[in-house]
Design a protein around this motif. Structure first.
Motif, PDB file in Angstrom:
ATOM      1  N   GLU A  57      85.337 -21.002  -7.419  1.00 29.34           N
ATOM      2  CA  GLU A  57      86.296 -20.227  -6.658  1.00 29.34           C
ATOM      3  C   GLU A  57      85.995 -18.738  -6.806  1.00 29.34           C
ATOM      4  O   GLU A  57      85.978 -17.981  -5.845  1.00 29.34           O
ATOM      5  CB  GLU A  57      87.702 -20.543  -7.159  1.00 29.34           C
ATOM      6  CG  GLU A  57      88.780 -20.024  -6.241  1.00 29.34           C
ATOM      7  CD  GLU A  57      90.172 -20.243  -6.795  1.00 29.34           C
ATOM      8  OE1 GLU A  57      90.288 -20.612  -7.976  1.00 29.34           O
ATOM      9  OE2 GLU A  57      91.131 -20.018  -6.035  1.00 29.34           O
ATOM     10  N   ARG A  58      85.731 -18.351  -8.064  1.00 29.87           N
ATOM     11  CA  ARG A  58      85.431 -16.956  -8.350  1.00 29.87           C
ATOM     12  C   ARG A  58      84.178 -16.502  -7.606  1.00 29.87           C
ATOM     13  O   ARG A  58      84.160 -15.436  -6.993  1.00 29.87           O
ATOM     14  CB  ARG A  58      85.240 -16.808  -9.863  1.00 29.87           C
ATOM     15  CG  ARG A  58      85.128 -15.387 -10.308  1.00 29.87           C
ATOM     16  CD  ARG A  58      85.015 -15.285 -11.824  1.00 29.87           C
ATOM     17  NE  ARG A  58      85.078 -13.886 -12.197  1.00 29.87           N
ATOM     18  CZ  ARG A  58      86.205 -13.223 -12.388  1.00 29.87           C
ATOM     19  NH1 ARG A  58      87.356 -13.850 -12.297  1.00 29.87           N
ATOM     20  NH2 ARG A  58      86.186 -11.942 -12.681  1.00 29.87           N
ATOM     21  N   ALA A  59      83.168 -17.345  -7.661  1.00 31.73           N
ATOM     22  CA  ALA A  59      81.904 -17.017  -7.001  1.00 31.73           C
ATOM     23  C   ALA A  59      82.132 -16.806  -5.507  1.00 31.73           C
ATOM     24  O   ALA A  59      81.591 -15.871  -4.901  1.00 31.73           O
ATOM     25  CB  ALA A  59      80.881 -18.126  -7.239  1.00 31.73           C
ATOM     26  N   ARG A  60      82.977 -17.674  -4.941  1.00 33.43           N
ATOM     27  CA  ARG A  60      83.257 -17.568  -3.507  1.00 33.43           C
ATOM     28  C   ARG A  60      83.968 -16.238  -3.192  1.00 33.43           C
ATOM     29  O   ARG A  60      83.607 -15.533  -2.256  1.00 33.43           O
ATOM     30  CB  ARG A  60      84.145 -18.742  -3.082  1.00 33.43           C
ATOM     31  CG  ARG A  60      84.316 -18.871  -1.568  1.00 33.43           C
ATOM     32  CD  ARG A  60      85.297 -19.982  -1.216  1.00 33.43           C
ATOM     33  NE  ARG A  60      86.593 -19.843  -1.872  1.00 33.43           N
ATOM     34  CZ  ARG A  60      87.525 -18.954  -1.536  1.00 33.43           C
ATOM     35  NH1 ARG A  60      87.290 -18.118  -0.536  1.00 33.43           N
ATOM     36  NH2 ARG A  60      88.666 -18.879  -2.180  1.00 33.43           N
ATOM     37  N   ILE A  61      84.940 -15.893  -4.042  1.00 34.93           N
ATOM     38  CA  ILE A  61      85.673 -14.636  -3.820  1.00 34.93           C
ATOM     39  C   ILE A  61      84.737 -13.437  -3.962  1.00 34.93           C
ATOM     40  O   ILE A  61      84.739 -12.521  -3.137  1.00 34.93           O
ATOM     41  CB  ILE A  61      86.851 -14.515  -4.808  1.00 34.93           C
ATOM     42  CG1 ILE A  61      87.843 -15.666  -4.599  1.00 34.93           C
ATOM     43  CG2 ILE A  61      87.557 -13.179  -4.638  1.00 34.93           C
ATOM     44  CD1 ILE A  61      88.929 -15.763  -5.664  1.00 34.93           C
ATOM     45  N   LEU A  62      83.903 -13.480  -5.014  1.00 33.63           N
ATOM     46  CA  LEU A  62      82.977 -12.367  -5.245  1.00 33.63           C
ATOM     47  C   LEU A  62      82.043 -12.191  -4.058  1.00 33.63           C
ATOM     48  O   LEU A  62      81.737 -11.065  -3.647  1.00 33.63           O
ATOM     49  CB  LEU A  62      82.170 -12.608  -6.529  1.00 33.63           C
ATOM     50  CG  LEU A  62      82.950 -12.466  -7.839  1.00 33.63           C
ATOM     51  CD1 LEU A  62      82.087 -12.831  -9.034  1.00 33.63           C
ATOM     52  CD2 LEU A  62      83.494 -11.047  -7.985  1.00 33.63           C
ATOM     53  N   GLU A  63      81.619 -13.310  -3.494  1.00 34.73           N
ATOM     54  CA  GLU A  63      80.726 -13.283  -2.340  1.00 34.73           C
ATOM     55  C   GLU A  63      81.428 -12.626  -1.144  1.00 34.73           C
ATOM     56  O   GLU A  63      80.854 -11.801  -0.431  1.00 34.73           O
ATOM     57  CB  GLU A  63      80.283 -14.726  -2.035  1.00 34.73           C
ATOM     58  CG  GLU A  63      79.599 -14.948  -0.695  1.00 34.73           C
ATOM     59  CD  GLU A  63      78.424 -14.006  -0.479  1.00 34.73           C
ATOM     60  OE1 GLU A  63      77.813 -13.574  -1.471  1.00 34.73           O
ATOM     61  OE2 GLU A  63      78.134 -13.671   0.707  1.00 34.73           O
ATOM     62  N   CYS A  64      82.692 -12.993  -0.980  1.00 34.73           N
ATOM     63  CA  CYS A  64      83.513 -12.439   0.094  1.00 34.73           C
ATOM     64  C   CYS A  64      83.629 -10.917  -0.025  1.00 34.73           C
ATOM     65  O   CYS A  64      83.619 -10.190   0.963  1.00 34.73           O
ATOM     66  CB  CYS A  64      84.906 -13.035  -0.031  1.00 34.73           C
ATOM     67  SG  CYS A  64      85.517 -13.741   1.444  1.00 34.73           S
ATOM     68  N   ILE A  65      83.759 -10.463  -1.264  1.00 33.37           N
ATOM     69  CA  ILE A  65      83.907  -9.029  -1.520  1.00 33.37           C
ATOM     70  C   ILE A  65      82.568  -8.326  -1.298  1.00 33.37           C
ATOM     71  O   ILE A  65      82.492  -7.275  -0.669  1.00 33.37           O
ATOM     72  CB  ILE A  65      84.402  -8.785  -2.972  1.00 33.37           C
ATOM     73  CG1 ILE A  65      85.774  -9.453  -3.183  1.00 33.37           C
ATOM     74  CG2 ILE A  65      84.478  -7.296  -3.265  1.00 33.37           C
ATOM     75  CD1 ILE A  65      86.289  -9.398  -4.611  1.00 33.37           C
ATOM     76  N   ALA A  66      81.507  -8.958  -1.790  1.00 31.96           N
ATOM     77  CA  ALA A  66      80.187  -8.339  -1.715  1.00 31.96           C
ATOM     78  C   ALA A  66      79.678  -8.270  -0.279  1.00 31.96           C
ATOM     79  O   ALA A  66      78.976  -7.333   0.100  1.00 31.96           O
ATOM     80  CB  ALA A  66      79.202  -9.104  -2.596  1.00 31.96           C
TER      81      ALA A  66
END
Ligand code: ADP
Ligand code: MG
Length: 693
Positions: A360-369
């Protein structure tokens, strides 16, 4: 090469692994840390008090001959040593823990010197477990003697250890160059004394120094150092401000499309104060250099919508926004409010907290990046290295008092990799008294929302002793029967979270028994965030009438229909916190009440706090009173790492020095850039800075 102050205490004589770990836990790692770890108080062991002059309740050094020593065998073995010094009075020394050898050595006519607190015993003066020495060496002559410092300490660290450590460092400090260049910038009434000499003096004040002036920090040498410390803060903040002014930021001019759409969708019109503040922010954002603005507004003054409109100006301009809150609960609420405003405008919202893990975190970080998320809400998690933004244009920090100079500096450092610096908006509901703001926020521009939205009536506040609890419960019944909602706040601070939750659970069960017709929700720190959010949502929707909670709701809830708040044991909380809590009611058009259900007897300060809270409704007035009652450290939350940490100065007490250092910091910086950097380094320990000019 490490400077003197950066040397590690671990390298001192007698410091092994364990000791250095213990010291580190108190924040003492370097010589600098140790030098600034100042004594709490002092003892005068430089002169002997004749027994006839002893005063109960004071500490004293005495000397005499042992007149008698015996072991008393009662329920408990006691070694009783009677001391005489030729005056009419004799003193009894009592020891409950002693070895046979120790007792053996207490022979009549032996010379003994002891230090301890004098008390009235049975018909005689006594000292319990004094420190003592038999056949002592003569006292050093007064010219070389000094008062004994008592350091604030923790388990496993004795005063003797502190003295041995500071002795070593002070001795080396005496070899360091020391100059009194600061003298020219300090008030002329303060003594001429180098910075190192002043620090050495504070650790070892000479015999005869007035203990009271040390305690109150009014002694000229204390004031000399306090002035230096305040200079260091002024300089650090000026430097931060200066560097940010140099930096480039994207001008977020915007085209008004989103901002206007949100304006049109709002069910209320903004207050004049909100509009004024928005103009100030909009102008700042349009500049090619970073905004650094502190937005102060009392609880309920409507800061969130201001943040949302500012965020949309950034999004319109093609940039991302990060909104940071101090707790997950508050982050959750911001997310909810923002979602309600942003979703209809198709603005993508993401959120990131410590609890987001793994996939989930990885997905959010990707969204931000990738820039897919236009607005990102979160906690401190947003500060972490791994969080990369595509085009960060604006950072909004809510409840700023927990973000100190160090965090502000870190925020900057983080963006140094990129070409541009983001704009910064800090929001706080804890009004900061002017005297304090001048020290803590000298690097920021100030905006104030000084009025509440229309229709708000002040919350009527009453204080009742807890024997009237049943009456208060009836009041909750009546309020809820007429369609209102209520909060019941359980306080139990300084106890474990488990205990707090248990107390809240017990209260909820008790209230459920008395008020079977009500739907009661319970919120505390142990309830999982998802569930907590669901409970809050159901309270906000009116599905339950009574919310029992620990102080976690302090910054968390906005339910206009709630018009009654009971705070149990308000005497345990500070004024600012009580004011914040009370701000949860009085948000709708309905008349609201706050009942302070206290447990008598109240201490004088607690009574004063409750009196102020009943009489005052402005957060600014309350903050001033709070500062008077508690001191600066507490108000700013010094215990939070990184918040303003003043070791000696007190902005309230040393107002004259605050004004003075503000006035002269600029000149000092121009004339002594190197020395100024060293000052900042010493007092704030900020390592990352370049040339100050
Ligand atoms: P705070 O400044 O404490 O963060 P909020 O932003 O939570 O305050 O606002 C408190 C409440 O007031 C919210 O319900 C918000 O929607 C409402 N509000 C904000 N501005 C106005 C206004 N101008 N008129 C009426 N209600 C407003
Ligand atoms: Mg708020």
């Amino acid at each position: 090469m490490a400077t003197f102050e950066q040397h590690l205490v671990a390298d001192l004589h007698g410091v092994g692994q364990r000791l250095s770990e213990r010291l580190a836990r108190l924040g003492v790692r370097t010589f600098r840390d140790l030098l600034l770890y100042l004594p709490l108080r002092y003892q005068d062991r430089t002169q002997i008090t004749p027994l006839a002059q002893l005063r109960p309740g004071t500490e004293a050094l005495i000397e005499g001959q042992i007149a008698d020593a015996e072991i008393h065998h009662g329920r408990r073995r006691i070694l009783r040593v009677l001391v005489a010094d030729g005056t009419q009075v004799q003193l009894l020394l009592l020891f409950f823990h002693f070895s046979p050898a120790q007792a053996q050595r207490m022979k009549p006519a032996t010379q003994i010197r002891a230090y301890g607190e004098v008390r009235f015993g049975f018909g005689a003066l006594e000292m319990i477990h004094p420190e003592y020495e038999l056949n002592p060496a003569p006292l050093p002559p007064p010219e070389t003697a000094h008062l004994t410092p008592i350091y604030p300490t923790a388990e496993g660290l004795t005063q003797a250890m502190w003295r041995a450590l500071t002795d070593q460092v002070l001795e080396q400090l005496a070899q360091q160059p020391d100059s009194d260049w600061l003298k020219a910038y300090l008030p002329s009434t303060l003594p001429a004394l180098g910075s190192n000499a002043a620090l050495r003096w504070l650790h070892r004040p000479p015999a005869g120094t007035d203990l009271e002036s040390l305690r109150s920090r009014q002694h000229p040498v204390c004031r000399r150092l306090a002035g230096e410390e305040l200079f260091a803060h002024q300089l650090a903040l000026r430097q931060l401000r200066h560097e940010r002014r140099q930096a480039k930021a994207p001008p977020l001019v915007g085209d008004g499309s989103l901002v206007n759409a949100l304006h049109a969708a709002l069910p209320f019109t903004l207050t004049a104060a909100q509009q004024q503040v928005l103009v100030e922010i909009a102008e700042d954002l349009a500049q090619p250099r970073p905004m650094m603005r502190l937005l102060q507004g009392d609880v309920g003054s409507g800061k969130t919508i201001v943040a949302a409109l500012a965020a949309l100006q950034a999004v319109e301009s093609g940039y991302q926004v990060a909104l940071m809150a101090p707790t997950e609960l508050l982050a959750e609420q911001h997310r909810r409010h923002l979602a309600q405003w942003l979703n209809p405008l198709n603005v993508e919202l993401a959120w990131l907290c410590g609890r987001h893990k793994g996939r989930e975190r990885a997905r959010i970080l990707e969204c931000i990046a990738s820039g897919a998320a236009a607005v990102v809400v979160g906690t401190h998690a947003l500060f972490q290295e791994e969080v990369e933004f595509a085009t960060l244009g604006l950072v909004i920090i809510d409840e700023q008092h927990r973000f100190g100079v160090h965090q502000r500096q870190r925020l900057r450092a983080k963006r140094d990799h990129g070409v541009e610096t983001a704009h910064l908006l800090i929001m706080t509901a804890t009004p900061i008294p002017r005297s304090l703001a001048m020290v803590a926020y000298a690097d920021l521009d100030l905006s104030v929302i000084d009025t509440l939205p229309p229709g708000r009536q002040p919350v009527t506040t009453v204080a009742l002793p807890d024997i009237r609890r049943a009456e208060v419960i009836e009041r909750v019944r009546t309020a809820c029967a007429s369609g209102r909602q209520a909060y019941w706040v359980c306080t139990l601070i300084d106890e474990s979270e488990t205990l707090q939750c248990q107390a809240a659970e017990a209260t909820a069960a008790e209230l459920a028994a008395y008020l079977p017709e009500l739907h009661i929700a319970l919120i505390h720190g142990r309830i999982k965030p998802a569930q907590r959010e669901a409970l809050m949502a159901s309270f906000a929707a009116g599905d339950c009438e009574l919310l029992v909670a620990t102080t976690v709701i302090e910054v968390g809830v906005d339910v206009p229909n709630a018009s009654l708040m009971i705070i149990e044991n308000p005497e345990r909380l500070g004024l600012a916190q009580l004011h914040q809590l009370r701000g949860r009611v009085g948000r709708g058009a309905e008349k609201s009440y706050c009942v302070l259900l206290y447990h008598p007897p109240l201490s004088a300060t607690a009574a004063e706090r409750l009196r102020i809270l009943r009489a005052e409704h402005s957060g600014f007035t309350i903050a001033d009173a709070d500062l008077r009652l508690r001191g600066a450290g507490e108000v700013l939350g010094t215990r939070q790492a990184g918040a303003l940490q003043l070791r000696l100065a007190d902005p309230m007490r040393d107002q004259d020095l605050v004004a003075h250092t503000r006035q002269h910091a600029g000149t000092l910086l121009r004339e002594h850039p190197q020395a100024a950097a060293a000052l900042i380094q010493r007092w704030l320990g900020l390592t990352d800075h370049r040339s100050l000019v």
